[in-house]
Design a protein around this motif. Structure first.
Motif, short mmCIF file in Angstrom:
data_model
loop_
_atom_site.label_atom_id
_atom_site.label_comp_id
_atom_site.label_asym_id
_atom_site.label_seq_id
_atom_site.Cartn_x
_atom_site.Cartn_y
_atom_site.Cartn_z
N ILE A 149 56.85 11.90 -11.18
CA ILE A 149 56.21 12.64 -10.09
C ILE A 149 56.55 14.12 -10.24
N THR A 150 55.52 14.95 -10.21
CA THR A 150 55.69 16.40 -10.29
C THR A 150 55.80 16.94 -8.86
N LYS A 151 56.90 17.59 -8.58
CA LYS A 151 57.11 18.17 -7.24
C LYS A 151 56.15 19.34 -7.03
N VAL A 152 55.69 19.49 -5.79
CA VAL A 152 54.81 20.59 -5.42
C VAL A 152 55.49 21.33 -4.26
N PRO A 153 55.76 22.62 -4.43
CA PRO A 153 56.46 23.35 -3.36
C PRO A 153 55.58 23.57 -2.13
N ASN A 154 56.24 23.78 -1.00
CA ASN A 154 55.58 24.12 0.27
C ASN A 154 54.59 23.07 0.75
N THR A 155 54.94 21.78 0.57
CA THR A 155 54.11 20.69 1.10
C THR A 155 54.86 20.03 2.25
N ASP A 156 54.19 19.13 2.96
CA ASP A 156 54.84 18.38 4.04
C ASP A 156 56.07 17.66 3.50
N HIS A 157 57.06 17.45 4.36
CA HIS A 157 58.33 16.86 3.94
C HIS A 157 58.19 15.47 3.32
N PHE A 158 57.17 14.73 3.70
CA PHE A 158 57.01 13.36 3.21
C PHE A 158 56.23 13.28 1.90
N ILE A 159 55.68 14.41 1.43
CA ILE A 159 54.94 14.40 0.16
C ILE A 159 55.94 14.52 -0.98
N GLU A 160 55.95 13.50 -1.82
CA GLU A 160 56.89 13.45 -2.95
C GLU A 160 56.41 14.36 -4.08
N GLY A 161 55.09 14.48 -4.22
CA GLY A 161 54.53 15.32 -5.28
C GLY A 161 53.19 14.76 -5.74
N ILE A 162 52.90 14.96 -7.03
CA ILE A 162 51.63 14.49 -7.59
C ILE A 162 51.90 13.73 -8.89
N ILE A 163 50.98 12.81 -9.22
CA ILE A 163 51.04 12.10 -10.49
C ILE A 163 49.70 12.22 -11.20
N LEU A 177 47.11 10.08 -12.73
CA LEU A 177 46.68 8.68 -12.74
C LEU A 177 45.40 8.59 -13.56
N ARG A 178 45.56 8.29 -14.84
CA ARG A 178 44.43 8.19 -15.77
C ARG A 178 43.52 9.42 -15.69
N GLY A 179 44.14 10.60 -15.71
CA GLY A 179 43.37 11.84 -15.72
C GLY A 179 43.09 12.43 -14.35
N ASP A 180 43.34 11.68 -13.29
CA ASP A 180 43.14 12.19 -11.93
C ASP A 180 44.47 12.61 -11.33
N VAL A 181 44.53 13.81 -10.76
CA VAL A 181 45.72 14.26 -10.05
C VAL A 181 45.72 13.56 -8.69
N THR A 182 46.77 12.79 -8.44
CA THR A 182 46.85 11.99 -7.21
C THR A 182 48.11 12.37 -6.45
N PRO A 183 47.98 12.79 -5.17
CA PRO A 183 49.17 13.07 -4.37
C PRO A 183 49.91 11.77 -4.05
N VAL A 184 51.24 11.87 -3.95
CA VAL A 184 52.08 10.71 -3.66
C VAL A 184 52.97 11.03 -2.47
N ILE A 185 52.98 10.11 -1.49
CA ILE A 185 53.86 10.29 -0.33
C ILE A 185 54.97 9.24 -0.38
N ASN A 186 56.11 9.60 0.17
CA ASN A 186 57.22 8.67 0.32
C ASN A 186 57.02 8.01 1.68
N LEU A 187 56.63 6.73 1.67
CA LEU A 187 56.27 6.06 2.93
C LEU A 187 57.47 5.88 3.84
N ASN A 188 58.67 5.67 3.28
CA ASN A 188 59.87 5.61 4.14
C ASN A 188 60.03 6.91 4.91
N ARG A 189 59.90 8.03 4.20
CA ARG A 189 60.05 9.34 4.83
C ARG A 189 58.94 9.58 5.84
N ARG A 190 57.72 9.19 5.50
CA ARG A 190 56.57 9.41 6.38
C ARG A 190 56.74 8.68 7.70
#
Length: 136
Positions: free
Chosen positions: A32-46, A48-61
């Motif tokens: 997971i690539t971290k992205v600065p200045n995002t909501d606290h529960f957003i882990e970053g982006i991955i 996914l077969r050529g598509d940039v997909t945001p990833v959230i930490n559901l425990n944190r959310r």
């Protein structure tokens, strides 16, 4: 009586459920690539077969205790309003079924309770059915 298929997964040793219709795929934990200045529960982006997909930490959310990632950790990729989002969960258990009659209203109040669509009793287990619209 219409039955709904659900993906049953774990957060902090509690069973949660999401409709299979909202779930696109389940993948192993990825880089997971971290992205600065995002909501606290957003882990970053991955990637996914050529598509940039945001990833959230559901425990944190959901305001739950965060667990260490291990070999059981999975990313459930969901789609809502044509947007794909990955949600990190502690483990994916099974695909289960429930009928509308089995979904009960959670008769409790709280800030995070809005995320619940209902509670499903399966034998001795409780599945907390999440409302994807409210999570995303």
């Amino acid at each position: 009586m219409a039955e709904e298929q659900l993906v049953i997964f774990q957060l902090n040793k509690q069973n949660y459920a999401l409709s299979v219709n909202e779930t696109k795929e389940i993948i192993r934990m990825a880089e997971i690539t971290k992205v600065p200045n995002t909501d606290h529960f957003i882990e970053g982006i991955i990637n996914l077969r050529g598509d940039v997909t945001p990833v959230i930490n559901l425990n944190r959310r959901l305001g739950l205790y965060e667990t260490e990632y291990d070999q059981d950790t999975r990313i459930i990729v969901v789609e809502h309003n044509k947007e794909r989002v990955g949600m990190i969960v502690d483990a994916v258990n099974e695909v289960g079924r429930c009928s509308e009659e089995e979904i009960e209203s959670p008769d409790i109040t709280g800030e995070e309770i809005d995320f619940l669509r209902g509670v499903i009793k399966k034998g001795d287990e409780l599945w907390l059915l999440l409302d994807l619209k409210k999570i995303l």
